[in-house]
Enzyme design. Structure first.
Site, PDB file in Angstrom:
ATOM      1  N   ASP A   1       0.792  -1.219   0.000  1.00 40.26           N
ATOM      2  CA  ASP A   1       0.000   0.000   0.000  1.00 40.26           C
ATOM      3  C   ASP A   1       0.831   1.280   0.000  1.00 40.26           C
ATOM      4  O   ASP A   1       0.334   2.350   0.294  1.00 40.26           O
ATOM      5  CB  ASP A   1      -0.961  -0.001   1.187  1.00 40.26           C
ATOM      6  CG  ASP A   1      -0.252   0.036   2.530  1.00 40.26           C
ATOM      7  OD1 ASP A   1       0.964  -0.239   2.581  1.00 40.26           O
ATOM      8  OD2 ASP A   1      -0.920   0.335   3.539  1.00 40.26           O
ATOM      9  N   GLU A   2       2.098   1.174  -0.344  1.00 40.71           N
ATOM     10  CA  GLU A   2       2.933   2.362  -0.432  1.00 40.71           C
ATOM     11  C   GLU A   2       3.871   2.232  -1.615  1.00 40.71           C
ATOM     12  O   GLU A   2       4.168   1.130  -2.065  1.00 40.71           O
ATOM     13  CB  GLU A   2       3.775   2.539   0.842  1.00 40.71           C
ATOM     14  CG  GLU A   2       2.957   2.835   2.078  1.00 40.71           C
ATOM     15  CD  GLU A   2       3.839   3.098   3.277  1.00 40.71           C
ATOM     16  OE1 GLU A   2       4.023   4.292   3.603  1.00 40.71           O
ATOM     17  OE2 GLU A   2       4.344   2.141   3.874  1.00 40.71           O
TER      18      GLU A   2
END
Length: 187
Positions: A39-40
């Site tokens: 998620d990054e």
């Protein structure tokens, strides 16, 4: 303690699907995208004539695009390196843009707890607290040799990160990287 708490099992496949969609959006902005977990990611949008104000505007545009196309909030950190960008992304969660650069490092980063820095976990935080270092500013002020004596070569990395010295480039997702080890972690 929380009688109305409702838990929902994670849907790994759905997380991966959204991760792919968001990375597809990132790819519209630059081909230099380095994932950091599911998620990054770091995006390198640097180039001749690009200044921090333009990148701030671009980051807001990207944030709005992700929200419009997926419904997901996105926190974006704009920085002159990966460490500053990561710290910036943590400052305005769940949906904002922060700029952390050489010009505002002292005001923005120095007061933050030392565990705000990338790669400083609980054990390192305890060790830093034991030698009187509680903030990023205090860590940046310590002579690198002192940190090396306590942490070995990682002490030099911590010193560099606290000072904003991260010369590592963003490694595009499709670049071939020689693996040094395999890790196991739970988030």
């Amino acid at each position: 303690v929380c009688p109305n708490l409702r838990t929902v099992a994670p849907d790994f496949e759905e997380v991966l699907r959204y991760s792919g969609i968001v990375r597809g959006i990132f790819a519209r902005y630059t081909n230099r995208v380095q994932p950091f977990g599911m998620d990054e990611a770091w995006l390198d949008v640097s180039g001749p004539g690009i200044d921090i104000d333009e990148v701030f505007s671009l980051a807001n545009h990207l944030r709005h695009t992700v929200r419009e196309e997926t419904g997901l909030p996105v926190s974006v950190g704009v920085g002159d390196n990966r460490v500053f960008a990561k710290l910036g992304s943590d400052l305005k969660k769940p949906d904002g843009v922060s700029v952390v650069c050489a010009d505002n490092r002292l005001a923005v980063l120095d007061p933050l707890p030392v565990d705000s820095l990338l790669f400083i976990g609980r054990a390192t935080t305890r060790q830093l607290h034991a030698i009187g270092i509680f903030t990023v500013g205090q860590l940046a002020a310590v002579e690198p040799g002192v940190l090396r004596a306590v942490f070995g070569k990682n002490g030099l990395m911590l010193s560099g990160f606290a000072r904003g010295n991260d010369a590592a480039s963003v490694i595009a997702e499709d670049a071939q990287v020689k693996m040094k080890s395999v890790g196991n972690s739970i988030t």
